[in-house]
Design an enzyme around this catalytic site. Sequence first.
Site, PDB file in Angstrom:
ATOM      1  N   ASP A  10     -25.708  24.277  10.849  1.00  0.00           N
ATOM      2  CA  ASP A  10     -24.935  25.078   9.904  1.00  0.00           C
ATOM      3  C   ASP A  10     -23.558  24.430   9.788  1.00  0.00           C
ATOM      4  OD1 ASP A  10     -27.022  26.794   9.530  1.00  0.00           O
ATOM      5  OD2 ASP A  10     -26.274  28.363  10.855  1.00  0.00           O
ATOM      6  N   GLU A 129     -33.689  34.781   3.760  1.00  0.00           N
ATOM      7  CA  GLU A 129     -32.960  35.399   4.880  1.00  0.00           C
ATOM      8  C   GLU A 129     -33.421  36.850   4.967  1.00  0.00           C
ATOM      9  OE1 GLU A 129     -28.836  34.887   3.838  1.00  0.00           O
ATOM     10  OE2 GLU A 129     -28.933  32.709   4.072  1.00  0.00           O
TER      11      GLU A 129
END
Lengths: 286, 246
Positions: A10, A129
């Site tokens: 990330d 997600e």
Amino acid sequence: MSVRVIPRLDIKGPNLVKGVHMEGLRVLGKPEQFARHYYESGADELLYMDVVASLYGRNSLLDLIERTAREVFIPLTVGGGIRSVADIRRVLRAGADKVAINTEAVRRPEFICEAAHVFGSSTIVVSIEAIRQSDGRYLAYTDCGREWTGLDAVDWAVKAAELGAGELLVSSVDRDGTGKGFDVELTRQIARLVSVPVIASGGAGQLEHVCEVVDRGSADAVGLASLLHYDFVRSGAPSGHATTPKTQEGNLEFVRRQTAWSAIRSVPLAEVKQCLWNSGVDCRLN
Amino acid sequence: MNGNNPPRVAIVDYQAGNLYSVEHACRCAGMEPWVTSDPKSLSGVAGVILPGVGAFGDAMRALRDSGLADALIDFSHSGRPLIGICLGMQLLLGESHEFGRHRGLELIEGEVRRLQISTTNRAARVPHVGWSRIYPATRGSQLVDWAATPLNGIEPGQSMYFVHSYVVCPAQRDLVVAESVHGDTVFCSALRRKNVWAFQFHPEKSGPRGIQLYRNIAGLFQADTSMPLAGESRDGSPRRELRHAA
């Protein structure tokens, strides 16, 4: 076919970050160093997620992709802020192999179809997600779990695959960064309904979690962050040079003190592969 | 590598995909890569790499519209090595069935078909994305010897990285150099016809073993630059001949 182990990086600005529930990001170091380390350790692929691109509406990863592609010869998937065929083309030309799309696919599902037609399904990963609800349902979110899409995550996964997604990256927001283990049920529900590969992501805190989501969740690949990152930071870069972040911005507490959540028993990537192999899973050993 | 200058290799750019990685793999393997979309530029290089990510129909249209299709066909008749990778391999064939029916470059007789998997095994999904092993193809009762190919030094059973939904089915089985398995299907993962070599996997994405393959390709380019460039004339007659034969 081999189950893939995919370090998930990330990225926020110049730094590799890691949060919990995709929030409260801590700075861990320079993404290039982690990428090179994982390549040399036998990673099957890498995943770069620009975690703020959706918020800013742009992709700031191009330079990083170019630098990575110069020295890392395994597939690279890039996600975050990809909204058009032109965006995809830019990212691929910089050296990425696949793109992960969430927000724009939700806003305009026909974008999946368009993108698959131009670049081939195999290039298009739809990123989902999901957050588990108290009634056991899974809902799909965007912007690192902040915005509910109005969609059921499992239904959306099926639709995304029908529209031409070549793979699904299924991330559990409520497990992310916690080390409590993957949401095996989420992965299993999606994997049994779609014919495309499913990458399970979010929650791995120990070796056993990886075997579990492959065995019971039917994951075709696993995305790993905390489980690998904390080990690399603690052991330092191979040649001993520190993975010092480029800037002083952000939360540097972890890098200074090297304390991970106690729930995460981080390990080197090779141990993950060996553990899978020992439990009878076909994977690529170096 | 002998002491020569690095071989100059053209990487054909037709606006579809991952050229940066191919370029860097070439550089890493001691070649001097040159990304080009100019059909005329192919005449002066030691070898050509036709990479590819994307859809067959769009790619062929781009190659035809830019004049690259003809240039590639001419180049293949020069005797210098032409390397197809992934979609670049498939484009060398006669025709494809991806999103309709499309004619390819027709350098290799045969067609491109969707990977057909009859098993419901979850590991055997299409697209075939990931690491699979490559094995020497059989020729009669014997295995193809990789020593004389760019696969020299690579262990049979080595994993390489694949991303594809379609496979090439050459009409002549003896063109197949390597085979792989997905689900219950055996498919061609490397082939050769004279100076044309092609790989279904991505060596530039297959880690250190893939880079070794690039080094072998560099050797091939270097060897071939010293060869007389037979049939370099651009009158297109070999192509006509091939078309008549097809």
